[in-house]
Design an enzyme around this catalytic site. Structure first.
Site, PDB file in Angstrom:
ATOM      1  N   ARG A 183       2.206  16.065 -10.587  1.00  0.00           N
ATOM      2  CA  ARG A 183       1.784  15.121  -9.532  1.00  0.00           C
ATOM      3  C   ARG A 183       0.280  14.832  -9.588  1.00  0.00           C
ATOM      4  O   ARG A 183      -0.371  14.662  -8.546  1.00  0.00           O
ATOM      5  CB  ARG A 183       2.151  15.641  -8.129  1.00  0.00           C
ATOM      6  CG  ARG A 183       3.603  15.945  -7.949  1.00  0.00           C
ATOM      7  CD  ARG A 183       4.501  14.712  -8.069  1.00  0.00           C
ATOM      8  NE  ARG A 183       5.889  15.130  -8.053  1.00  0.00           N
ATOM      9  CZ  ARG A 183       6.596  15.370  -9.180  1.00  0.00           C
ATOM     10  NH1 ARG A 183       6.071  15.190 -10.380  1.00  0.00           N
ATOM     11  NH2 ARG A 183       7.850  15.772  -9.097  1.00  0.00           N
ATOM     12  N   SER A 233       8.896  14.607  -0.490  1.00  0.00           N
ATOM     13  CA  SER A 233       8.531  16.024  -0.335  1.00  0.00           C
ATOM     14  C   SER A 233       7.125  16.088   0.239  1.00  0.00           C
ATOM     15  O   SER A 233       6.197  15.508  -0.325  1.00  0.00           O
ATOM     16  CB  SER A 233       8.510  16.729  -1.688  1.00  0.00           C
ATOM     17  OG  SER A 233       9.787  16.655  -2.273  1.00  0.00           O
ATOM     18  N   GLU A 303       1.613  17.371  -0.853  1.00  0.00           N
ATOM     19  CA  GLU A 303       1.777  16.379  -1.934  1.00  0.00           C
ATOM     20  C   GLU A 303       1.498  14.982  -1.364  1.00  0.00           C
ATOM     21  O   GLU A 303       0.919  14.122  -2.019  1.00  0.00           O
ATOM     22  CB  GLU A 303       3.216  16.450  -2.475  1.00  0.00           C
ATOM     23  CG  GLU A 303       3.494  15.384  -3.520  1.00  0.00           C
ATOM     24  CD  GLU A 303       4.841  15.558  -4.218  1.00  0.00           C
ATOM     25  OE1 GLU A 303       5.294  16.702  -4.396  1.00  0.00           O
ATOM     26  OE2 GLU A 303       5.429  14.534  -4.594  1.00  0.00           O
TER      27      GLU A 303
HETATM   28  C1  LIG Z   1      12.643   9.328   0.145  1.00  0.00           C
HETATM   29  C2  LIG Z   1      11.560   9.617  -0.858  1.00  0.00           C
HETATM   30  C3  LIG Z   1      11.868  10.284  -2.026  1.00  0.00           C
HETATM   31  C4  LIG Z   1      10.864  10.556  -2.969  1.00  0.00           C
HETATM   32  N1  LIG Z   1      11.206  11.224  -4.102  1.00  0.00           N
HETATM   33  C5  LIG Z   1      10.249  11.480  -5.025  1.00  0.00           C
HETATM   34  C6  LIG Z   1      10.573  12.166  -6.241  1.00  0.00           C
HETATM   35  O1  LIG Z   1      11.732  12.509  -6.500  1.00  0.00           O
HETATM   36  N2  LIG Z   1       9.582  12.412  -7.129  1.00  0.00           N
HETATM   37  C7  LIG Z   1       8.291  12.038  -6.881  1.00  0.00           C
HETATM   38  O2  LIG Z   1       7.421  12.290  -7.724  1.00  0.00           O
HETATM   39  N3  LIG Z   1       7.950  11.394  -5.742  1.00  0.00           N
HETATM   40  C8  LIG Z   1       8.890  11.096  -4.817  1.00  0.00           C
HETATM   41  N4  LIG Z   1       8.543  10.440  -3.661  1.00  0.00           N
HETATM   42  C9  LIG Z   1       7.127  10.101  -3.411  1.00  0.00           C
HETATM   43  C10 LIG Z   1       6.689   8.717  -3.905  1.00  0.00           C
HETATM   44  O3  LIG Z   1       7.790   7.815  -3.951  1.00  0.00           O
HETATM   45  C11 LIG Z   1       6.016   8.782  -5.273  1.00  0.00           C
HETATM   46  O4  LIG Z   1       4.855   9.593  -5.239  1.00  0.00           O
HETATM   47  C12 LIG Z   1       5.627   7.389  -5.779  1.00  0.00           C
HETATM   48  O5  LIG Z   1       5.234   7.478  -7.105  1.00  0.00           O
HETATM   49  C13 LIG Z   1       4.484   6.751  -4.979  1.00  0.00           C
HETATM   50  O6  LIG Z   1       4.381   5.393  -5.363  1.00  0.00           O
HETATM   51  P1  LIG Z   1       3.857   4.291  -4.333  1.00  0.00           P
HETATM   52  O7  LIG Z   1       3.797   2.997  -5.031  1.00  0.00           O
HETATM   53  O8  LIG Z   1       4.638   4.317  -3.085  1.00  0.00           O
HETATM   54  O9  LIG Z   1       2.381   4.824  -4.085  1.00  0.00           O
HETATM   55  P2  LIG Z   1       1.543   4.977  -2.690  1.00  0.00           P
HETATM   56  O10 LIG Z   1       2.288   5.894  -1.808  1.00  0.00           O
HETATM   57  O11 LIG Z   1       1.315   3.581  -2.192  1.00  0.00           O
HETATM   58  O12 LIG Z   1       0.250   5.628  -3.226  1.00  0.00           O
HETATM   59  C14 LIG Z   1       0.277   6.967  -3.743  1.00  0.00           C
HETATM   60  C15 LIG Z   1      -1.014   7.244  -4.532  1.00  0.00           C
HETATM   61  O13 LIG Z   1      -1.023   6.389  -5.684  1.00  0.00           O
HETATM   62  C16 LIG Z   1      -2.168   5.543  -5.661  1.00  0.00           C
HETATM   63  N5  LIG Z   1      -1.765   4.224  -6.181  1.00  0.00           N
HETATM   64  C17 LIG Z   1      -0.776   3.416  -5.749  1.00  0.00           C
HETATM   65  N6  LIG Z   1      -0.727   2.309  -6.496  1.00  0.00           N
HETATM   66  C18 LIG Z   1      -1.708   2.406  -7.426  1.00  0.00           C
HETATM   67  C19 LIG Z   1      -2.194   1.577  -8.482  1.00  0.00           C
HETATM   68  N7  LIG Z   1      -1.648   0.398  -8.756  1.00  0.00           N
HETATM   69  N8  LIG Z   1      -3.247   2.010  -9.214  1.00  0.00           N
HETATM   70  C20 LIG Z   1      -3.826   3.205  -8.954  1.00  0.00           C
HETATM   71  N9  LIG Z   1      -3.427   4.034  -7.970  1.00  0.00           N
HETATM   72  C21 LIG Z   1      -2.375   3.630  -7.215  1.00  0.00           C
HETATM   73  C22 LIG Z   1      -2.623   5.487  -4.198  1.00  0.00           C
HETATM   74  O14 LIG Z   1      -4.007   5.226  -4.091  1.00  0.00           O
HETATM   75  C23 LIG Z   1      -2.273   6.895  -3.730  1.00  0.00           C
HETATM   76  O15 LIG Z   1      -3.270   7.819  -4.117  1.00  0.00           O
HETATM   77  C24 LIG Z   1       9.522  10.151  -2.712  1.00  0.00           C
HETATM   78  C25 LIG Z   1       9.221   9.457  -1.528  1.00  0.00           C
HETATM   79  C26 LIG Z   1      10.222   9.187  -0.610  1.00  0.00           C
HETATM   80  C27 LIG Z   1       9.872   8.428   0.641  1.00  0.00           C
END
Ligand SMILES: Cc1cc2nc3c(=O)[nH]c(=O)nc-3n(C[C@H](O)[C@H](O)[C@H](O)COP(=O)(O)OP(=O)(O)OC[C@H]3O[C@@H](n4cnc5c(N)ncnc54)[C@H](O)[C@@H]3O)c2cc1C
Length: 310
Positions: A183, A233, A303
């Site tokens: 992560r 998580s 996380e």
């Molecule tokens: C129901 C549920 C299940 C999930 N299951 C998992 C799982 O199995 N495994 C897992 O790893 N995660 C899981 N997650 C967490 C999440 O979906 C991941 O971490 C995902 O990768 C975050 O992507 P996001 O676009 O929503 O990022 P955001 O939540 O919008 O941002 C997260 C981080 O990434 C950065 N970021 C976002 N976009 C960019 C970009 N374009 N360039 C640079 N930095 C950026 C942000 O600044 C921030 O620091 C889950 C979440 C939920 C709600």
């Protein structure tokens, strides 16, 4: 004469278009937790030029900037975010495929959802992204977080990313230059903005890929509290343990502050049962951390990323 702020807004709207610039935008509308106060400026450009310009204008006006994707790993404070939130999501989500005998490559704009990329890959008979189908993040957010599940992680499929750095330079970095760990990645540490990601997938059997995706979706549905808003998580996996098991064994299943609660279905998730605030979530998180440390001597690290004013 226009004040500094009006001039900044005028320039943003002139560059990105009226509809891509919102003021005092509630962040609860843009996070899967459905929590978060207002962002002063909320920008959702639909092109790479728009993203570059938005970042440049914020830098010039010395307005703090937060880049987000689908907001699925964020807890935004109840006071919101003083500055500009730059959302790279549905507006910038194109996927270009190139296939050969052994497999295929996709050049994916940062806002595309992992699930959408995984489904397109499956339809093409390309294997390797099945693990990611149920992760509700954008490809940019997933690369930044090195998202992973069920034995796979972004690191396994990523070839390179095109990023914007703090000096306004656009560069291409290979996956091996991103120092991707559990992560974590150089993208997060250096505050790089992902514009596009290239992934490489192997040729596979369409039916087998679809079967694996169904199996993982069922596993998620039966184990995770998908019926409630959350950010996935809440805690990182501590070495040698599972956060959810430690929390359950500490007797905290269902522990609640206001509408924020340790999920009864999966104790590794703090969920929003209604109108939870960020303060209530942090109340649950703090108590869980204290109790797990007191009972087992294990420190749980979040996380989910806390951003903005708490
Ligand atoms: C129901 C549920 C299940 C999930 N299951 C998992 C799982 O199995 N495994 C897992 O790893 N995660 C899981 N997650 C967490 C999440 O979906 C991941 O971490 C995902 O990768 C975050 O992507 P996001 O676009 O929503 O990022 P955001 O939540 O919008 O941002 C997260 C981080 O990434 C950065 N970021 C976002 N976009 C960019 C970009 N374009 N360039 C640079 N930095 C950026 C942000 O600044 C921030 O620091 C889950 C979440 C939920 C709600």
């Amino acid at each position: 004469m226009l004040g500094k702020q009006e001039e900044f807004i005028r320039r943003l709207k002139g560059t990105l278009g009226e509809q891509a610039v919102r003021l005092s935008e509630p962040m609860r509308e843009h996070t899967t937790f459905r929590i978060g106060g207002p962002a002063d400026y909320f920008l959702s450009p639909d092109s790479e030029e728009g993203i570059l310009e938005a970042v440049r204008l914020c830098r010039e006006a010395q307005v703090p900037l937060l880049v987000i994707g689908n907001g699925s790993n964020l807890l935004v404070g109840d006071g919101g975010f003083r500055g500009a939130v730059l959302q790279i999501y549905k507006n910038y989500a194109g996927i270009r495929w190139e296939e050969d005998a052994e497999g295929g490559c996709a050049a994916v704009q940062a806002g595309a959802l992992l699930g959408a990329v995984a489904r397109e890959a499956a339809a093409r008979g390309l294997a390797g992204l099945e693990f990611a189908a149920g992760i509700p993040g954008s490809i940019g957010g997933a690369a930044a977080m090195n998202a992973g599940a069920y034995g796979g992680e972004m690191k396994d499929v990523l070839v390179s990313v095109r990023v914007l750095d703090g000096q306004g330079r656009v560069t291409e970095l290979t996956a091996s230059e991103l120092d991707m760990g559990y992560r974590s990645s150089r993208i997060q540490r250096e505050g790089l903005t992902v514009l596009e990601a290239r992934i490489r997938l192997a040729r596979g059997d369409r039916q087998e890929i679809a079967r694996r995706m169904r199996e993982l979706a069922e596993a998620r549905g039966s184990k995770q509290p998908l019926e409630y808003p959350s950010a996935g998580s809440t805690f990182k996996r501590p070495e040698g343990y599972f956060a959810g098991k430690l929390i359950m064994d500490a007797g905290l299943r269902g522990y609640r502050v206001g509408d924020a609660m340790v999920s009864e279905k999966h104790c590794g998730f703090v969920v929003n049962c209604g109108e939870a605030t960020a303060a209530q979530v942090m109340g649950v998180v703090g108590h869980v951390q204290e109790e797990v440390y007191r009972k087992f001597g294990v420190r749980l690290e979040m996380e989910v990323k806390q951003v903005g004013q708490f």
